[in-house]
Design an enzyme around this catalytic site. Structure first.
Site, PDB file in Angstrom:
ATOM      1  N   ASP A 185      -2.612  -0.462   7.822  1.00 50.39           N
ATOM      2  CA  ASP A 185      -3.345  -0.811   6.609  1.00 50.39           C
ATOM      3  C   ASP A 185      -4.483  -1.746   6.983  1.00 50.39           C
ATOM      4  O   ASP A 185      -4.914  -1.797   8.144  1.00 50.39           O
ATOM      5  CB  ASP A 185      -2.382  -1.479   5.605  1.00 50.39           C
ATOM      6  CG  ASP A 185      -2.753  -1.189   4.153  1.00 50.39           C
ATOM      7  OD1 ASP A 185      -3.885  -1.549   3.753  1.00 50.39           O
ATOM      8  OD2 ASP A 185      -1.932  -0.617   3.421  1.00 50.39           O
ATOM      9  N   HIS A 220      -4.572  -5.593   0.402  1.00 48.37           N
ATOM     10  CA  HIS A 220      -3.919  -4.282   0.245  1.00 48.37           C
ATOM     11  C   HIS A 220      -2.733  -4.154   1.194  1.00 48.37           C
ATOM     12  O   HIS A 220      -1.644  -3.706   0.817  1.00 48.37           O
ATOM     13  CB  HIS A 220      -4.973  -3.213   0.510  1.00 48.37           C
ATOM     14  CG  HIS A 220      -4.585  -1.811   0.177  1.00 48.37           C
ATOM     15  ND1 HIS A 220      -3.940  -0.981   1.067  1.00 48.37           N
ATOM     16  CD2 HIS A 220      -4.791  -1.063  -0.938  1.00 48.37           C
ATOM     17  CE1 HIS A 220      -3.768   0.216   0.516  1.00 48.37           C
ATOM     18  NE2 HIS A 220      -4.269   0.188  -0.700  1.00 48.37           N
ATOM     19  N   SER A 441      -1.347   4.701  -2.815  1.00 50.07           N
ATOM     20  CA  SER A 441      -1.116   3.672  -1.795  1.00 50.07           C
ATOM     21  C   SER A 441       0.147   2.879  -2.085  1.00 50.07           C
ATOM     22  O   SER A 441       0.763   2.327  -1.175  1.00 50.07           O
ATOM     23  CB  SER A 441      -2.302   2.706  -1.736  1.00 50.07           C
ATOM     24  OG  SER A 441      -3.411   3.269  -1.099  1.00 50.07           O
TER      25      SER A 441
END
Length: 502
Positions: A185, A220, A441
């Site tokens: 990520d 994220h 995601s």
């Protein structure tokens, strides 16, 4: 299933950040906070741009693909003779990374004996960060039935765990023990109190950026890592596999962009570190017609690029699966019907051996927590057969109203509570925050957590084909019988995965 997502106004979300699927913009208002208002630090708004066409051909960066799994023995010298320089070798899979200022380099290097093709590397945008807005921390009232994770204050807001029966799975004693999950990520908050105990290593393949998140806006990578394996420590949230260990691998910059060569290196590295599962909450949709923009803004026609890039990536993913790694990726957030629109290749979801995950979410969960359908197909999720292997909770923002409720101790918009809550930024004092996000995601790490529970239940090692077979056998078949375009083989079920016969 494609639908437009209109702009809508929202409160600062009382300290919980928000990641909506791209295509949705929201404008800040300033409500009066007090009384039952719950502030969880780091309010943020982001756009999840995974699987968008926002990618750029890198004019001077190349991927050299061998005919087989071995690179030519004299590749460095022959690349230099073609006016290039090898900068990295993925020797185990027959792929190399090179640079050159010669616009004819690809043509020249492709003539090297043992080389199948030479294509440009690409940069893609994985997500677009927004500034943080920090408020005070507060806890949610815990009203869920007793379970292993019940003492974590924010557990009552994790509807995704309920949807896949994770608490019931934990209560069988299966919590991901002995399993290593690599999360590929952007940057990560390595000192988050809900993650720190489970992190066994980190690595960055982003030049000039450490694995530690140092950017602005929400993280994220921290969010996906928390969904997978946040520790059961009575502090905040709990991961789907709270006793699995995390190897955090940075393949996207903190600003959200990354090169495909970094992704390939990350997969190879995680495989060599003996990861059992790799989560990839990222991706891009490449055109099959071969028309691209380069980093100078020029339109480039390269009809082989998409095909050959998928070949290169599939070499890496095949190597991973052959070495016992289960690969899981998000399906993408374009509401794209893969059965009708075949103009795009989704990477890494379409690579060999990768399980692609679509997203599910409730509408108005906070208004009817005991009866809301937690398995509704998310408004933004890509779909199609065989584009989707499984479905998992990803969250949504499709609730049509702007009502504010006090739900389990948190004062919040109804539509915001339909999203996925997980770990966020760490403050200067070391306190962890928690963030709401939505997207495929967020679905992929739910499925990754279930895979970790399953592998742990089977002794900590399991062939990827066996993992997929067991996930298929235990998934809840929610669409048409068998594999359907929306849920694939079904929405993953943690309890069934760990209690079914081997």
């Amino acid at each position: 299933m494609s639908q437009l997502i209109s702009s809508r106004n929202f409160l600062p979300l009382l300290g919980l950040g928000l990641l909506s699927a791209f295509g949705c913009t929201k404008e800040n208002l300033s409500p009066t906070a007090g009384g039952a208002d719950a502030g969880l630090s780091n309010s943020a708004v982001q756009r999840d741009a995974q699987a968008t066409p926002g990618f750029v051909l890198r004019a001077k960066q190349y991927i050299i693909i061998a005919t087989g799994d071995q690179l030519p023995a004299n590749l460095d010298a022959q690349t230099a003779a073609a006016n290039g320089k090898v900068t990295n070798k993925l020797a185990e899979v027959g792929v190399a990374i090179a640079t050159s200022d010669d616009p004819d380099f690809a043509t020249k290097a492709a003539k090297i004996a043992g080389v199948r093709s030479v294509v440009h590397d690409f940069t893609y945008q994985g997500f677009e960060p927004e500034p943080n807005r920090v408020l005070e921390t507060a806890a949610a009232d815990n009203v869920n039935p007793p379970s292993t994770g019940d003492s974590n204050p924010l557990y009552p807001l994790q509807w995704g765990a309920t949807a896949i029966q994770a608490p019931e799975a934990w209560n069988t004693g299966n919590q991901g023990q002995g399993v290593l999950v690599a999360d590929l990520d952007g940057g990560f908050e390595l000192q988050h109190p809900d993650l720190r105990e489970n992190i066994v290593g980190s690595m960055s393949f982003v030049p000039g950026e450490p694995a530690q998140f140092v950017g602005t806006g929400s993280s994220h990578g921290t969010h996906t890592a928390g969904t997978i394996a946040a520790v059961d420590n009575n502090i905040g949230v709990i991961g789907i596999a709270p006793k699995a260990k995390l190897l955090l691998v940075k393949v996207l910059g903190d600003a959200g962009s990354g090169s495909f060569s970094w992704l390939m290196q990350g997969i190879l590295y995680a495989t060599q570190q003996r990861a059992d599962v790799i989560n990839m909450s990222l991706g891009a949709a490449l055109p099959r017609n071969g028309k691209y923009l380069d980093d100078a803004g020029n339109v480039v026609n390269d009809t082989k690029a998409t095909q050959e890039l998928l070949v290169a990536l599939s070499k890496v993913t095949s190597y991973a699966t052959k070495n016992g790694v289960t690969l899981i990726a998000s399906a993408g957030n374009d509401a794209n019907n893969g059965n009708q629109d075949k103009s795009l290749v989704h990477i890494p979801a379409d690579a060999t051996g990768v399980l692609s995950i679509s997203a599910t979410a409730p509408i108005g969960w906070a208004l009817a927590p005991l009866t809301a359908n937690l398995d509704r197909f998310a408004s933004y999720s890509n779909y199609g057969t065989p584009a989707v292997t499984f479905a998992a909770p990803g969250g949504d923002f499709a609730y049509p109203g702007n009502e504010i409720v006090v739900f389990r101790g948190v004062r919040q918009y109804v539509w915001a509570l339909d999203m996925v809550l997980s770990t966020g930024r760490v403050s200067a004092t070391g306190a962890g925050s928690y963030t709401w996000m939505a997207g495929t995601s967020m679905a992929a790490p739910h499925a990754t957590g279930v895979a970790a529970l399953l592998i742990g239940k089977n002794g900590g090692s399991m062939d990827p084909t066996q993992v997929e077979s067991a996930l298929r056998a235990s998934a809840d078949d929610l669409g048409k019988p068998g594999r359907d375009p929306y849920y694939g083989y079904g929405r993953v079920n943690a309890l069934k995965a760990v209690t079914q016969a081997n």
